[in-house]
Scaffold this motif. Sequence first.
Motif, PDB file in Angstrom:
ATOM      1  N   HIS A 172      27.429  35.513 -20.082  1.00 42.92           N
ATOM      2  CA  HIS A 172      27.920  36.874 -20.269  1.00 42.92           C
ATOM      3  C   HIS A 172      27.064  37.592 -21.294  1.00 42.92           C
ATOM      4  O   HIS A 172      26.252  36.981 -21.995  1.00 42.92           O
ATOM      5  CB  HIS A 172      29.396  36.864 -20.685  1.00 42.92           C
ATOM      6  N   HIS A 174      26.829  41.595 -23.763  1.00 40.83           N
ATOM      7  CA  HIS A 174      27.456  42.821 -24.245  1.00 40.83           C
ATOM      8  C   HIS A 174      26.467  43.536 -25.150  1.00 40.83           C
ATOM      9  O   HIS A 174      25.579  42.903 -25.733  1.00 40.83           O
ATOM     10  CB  HIS A 174      28.761  42.521 -24.999  1.00 40.83           C
ATOM     11  N   THR A 215      22.125  37.365 -22.222  1.00 41.21           N
ATOM     12  CA  THR A 215      23.151  36.360 -21.972  1.00 41.21           C
ATOM     13  C   THR A 215      23.032  35.270 -23.026  1.00 41.21           C
ATOM     14  O   THR A 215      21.948  34.985 -23.532  1.00 41.21           O
ATOM     15  CB  THR A 215      22.988  35.758 -20.572  1.00 41.21           C
ATOM     16  N   THR A 244      30.606  41.314 -20.279  1.00 42.63           N
ATOM     17  CA  THR A 244      30.296  41.421 -18.861  1.00 42.63           C
ATOM     18  C   THR A 244      29.715  40.091 -18.393  1.00 42.63           C
ATOM     19  O   THR A 244      28.748  39.596 -18.978  1.00 42.63           O
ATOM     20  CB  THR A 244      29.272  42.539 -18.601  1.00 42.63           C
ATOM     21  N   PHE A 245      30.322  39.490 -17.369  1.00 50.49           N
ATOM     22  CA  PHE A 245      29.849  38.211 -16.848  1.00 50.49           C
ATOM     23  C   PHE A 245      28.805  38.424 -15.762  1.00 50.49           C
ATOM     24  O   PHE A 245      28.891  39.385 -14.982  1.00 50.49           O
ATOM     25  CB  PHE A 245      31.017  37.395 -16.284  1.00 50.49           C
TER      26      PHE A 245
END
Length: 267
Positions: A172, A174, A215, A244-245
């Motif tokens: 994930h 961000h 990530t 957010t994955f």
Amino acid sequence: MTRIRQEQPFAYGYNPITTMDEAEQNTMMDFGILRLAKDQVEVDTEPKERAYLLVQGEVSFEWEGNKETAKRKSCFDENPWVLHVPQGVQVKITGLAETEICVTKTTNERSFPAKLYTADECVSEERGKGTMRETSTRIVRTAFDHSNASYSNLVVGEVIDYPGKWSSYPPHYHPQPEIYFYKFNPENGYGFCELGEEVVKLKNNDTVKILDNVTHPQTTAPGYAMYYVWIIRHLDGNPYISPTFVPEHLWVTEPDAKIWPDKGNLL
């Protein structure tokens, strides 16, 4: 370098690791380790929002007429204590034993009530359980985030990876900058941190800066548990709520995900 290696034991007193005035790879946070001997005193009056996370040891926290004792034998087995204060609050910390504290500071013009988050108040979850054949089962602890401290510019928590397993998975990302600080049990252990298309090797007392939407899943070597403090700095008008994955890897979290080999053929 996004990984900062601590080659020597931390000195007594405050050991800066990152600062807000760095020209490159700036996390918008001051971060460092406060090491105290028994009876050693640290007084902090810096005009910034501050969070003091007790990694291990025993201290007396004093602020705004309050005085509380916090004790933690093991960061792997016990929840943290975190003192969180706004700018303008003097904090006095007295070592009652050999002690180590993660200190994070950032700008924040808001006024808010100072709070000592006790170990009992910390939210502890076992995430990943029942999925991915337990390869990403881990302990996630949250002291405070936007849900219970919306006035803060920080999120403060911890993760414990079981030996040989993953965390922060599926991958994930961000936009908000983040800092990880690591411990291993036993201390000679090691792990790995993905940072986008790059991977860095982790050792005890390392720090990693996570920036630019990369990530950042983690894994630790078999036999070695990995602990890390995670601290996120909210962006103005864009606080961290959830990551957010990477969609192509989300299927592994389904309880009935078909993962090779079939369960009847596991080694």
